[in-house]
Motif scaffolding. Structure first.
Motif, PDB file in Angstrom:
ATOM      1  N   ALA A  14       0.848  -1.188   0.000  1.00  0.00           N
ATOM      2  CA  ALA A  14       0.000   0.000   0.000  1.00  0.00           C
ATOM      3  C   ALA A  14       0.887   1.243   0.000  1.00  0.00           C
ATOM      4  CB  ALA A  14      -0.912  -0.009   1.222  1.00  0.00           C
ATOM      5  N   LYS A  18     -12.234  -4.875   1.107  1.00  0.00           N
ATOM      6  CA  LYS A  18     -12.330  -3.721   2.002  1.00  0.00           C
ATOM      7  C   LYS A  18     -11.403  -2.615   1.480  1.00  0.00           C
ATOM      8  CE  LYS A  18     -12.755  -6.878   5.944  1.00  0.00           C
ATOM      9  NZ  LYS A  18     -12.179  -7.260   7.274  1.00  0.00           N
ATOM     10  N   SER A  22      -5.160 -11.103   7.965  1.00  0.00           N
ATOM     11  CA  SER A  22      -6.026 -10.030   7.493  1.00  0.00           C
ATOM     12  C   SER A  22      -6.896 -10.437   6.304  1.00  0.00           C
ATOM     13  CB  SER A  22      -5.198  -8.805   7.114  1.00  0.00           C
ATOM     14  OG  SER A  22      -4.255  -9.140   6.103  1.00  0.00           O
ATOM     15  N   SER A  40     -14.829   2.958  -0.844  1.00  0.00           N
ATOM     16  CA  SER A  40     -15.790   2.779   0.262  1.00  0.00           C
ATOM     17  C   SER A  40     -17.164   3.296  -0.098  1.00  0.00           C
ATOM     18  CB  SER A  40     -15.272   3.502   1.502  1.00  0.00           C
ATOM     19  OG  SER A  40     -15.064   4.860   1.210  1.00  0.00           O
ATOM     20  N   GLU A  85      -9.117  -1.167   2.949  1.00  0.00           N
ATOM     21  CA  GLU A  85      -7.749  -1.424   3.401  1.00  0.00           C
ATOM     22  C   GLU A  85      -7.038  -2.494   2.582  1.00  0.00           C
ATOM     23  OE1 GLU A  85     -10.555  -1.403   5.271  1.00  0.00           O
ATOM     24  OE2 GLU A  85     -10.469  -2.961   6.843  1.00  0.00           O
ATOM     25  N   ASP A  86      -7.736  -3.138   1.660  1.00  0.00           N
ATOM     26  CA  ASP A  86      -7.092  -4.064   0.733  1.00  0.00           C
ATOM     27  C   ASP A  86      -6.464  -3.334  -0.455  1.00  0.00           C
ATOM     28  OD1 ASP A  86      -9.836  -6.303   1.287  1.00  0.00           O
ATOM     29  OD2 ASP A  86      -7.806  -6.482   2.114  1.00  0.00           O
TER      30      ASP A  86
END
Length: 124
Positions: free
Chosen positions: A40, A87, A63, A124, A89-90
């Protein structure tokens, strides 16, 4: 020498799915354990999933456990990463990697060959 080419990344909404593919060229594919890692923005590269040369053993980061599935087709020299329930955060650049020998590893430095990466963005 093994060359790896990832595909299948893209933009998806949270809760959606993507399937990444990694095509390998070179020597006998089943002699190589394969792994997926991700990075990331502003973070280090981290382990996601790994699979043994035969496909009989798989490992996952906590995770992604229960959401991602790694598999391989040795006849097609390809490894896959099915990603469900994604998500935000992926979101990361996802890399495919190959390790000489059939035993899978969760350790980044054990992998000698790397692809260029495919971007996964989860909104999101």
């Amino acid at each position: 020498q093994v060359q790896l080419v990832e595909s299948g990344g893209g933009l998806v909404q949270a809760g959606g799915s993507l399937r990444l593919s990694c095509a390998a060229s070179g020597r006998t594919f089943s002699n190589y354990a394969m792994g997926w890692f991700r990075q990331a923005p502003g973070k280090g590269r981290e382990f996601v999933a790994a699979i043994s040369g035969s496909g009989g053993y798989t490992y996952y980061a906590d995770s992604v456990k229960g959401r991602f599935t790694i598999s391989r087709d040795n006849a097609k020299n390809t490894v896959y990463l099915q990603m469900n329930s994604l998500k935000p955060e992926d979101t990361a650049l996802y890399y495919c990697a190959a390790r000489a020998g059939p035993a899978a590893s969760t350790v980044l430095r054990d992998y000698r060959y790397w692809g260029q990466g495919t971007q996964v963005t989860v909104s999101s």
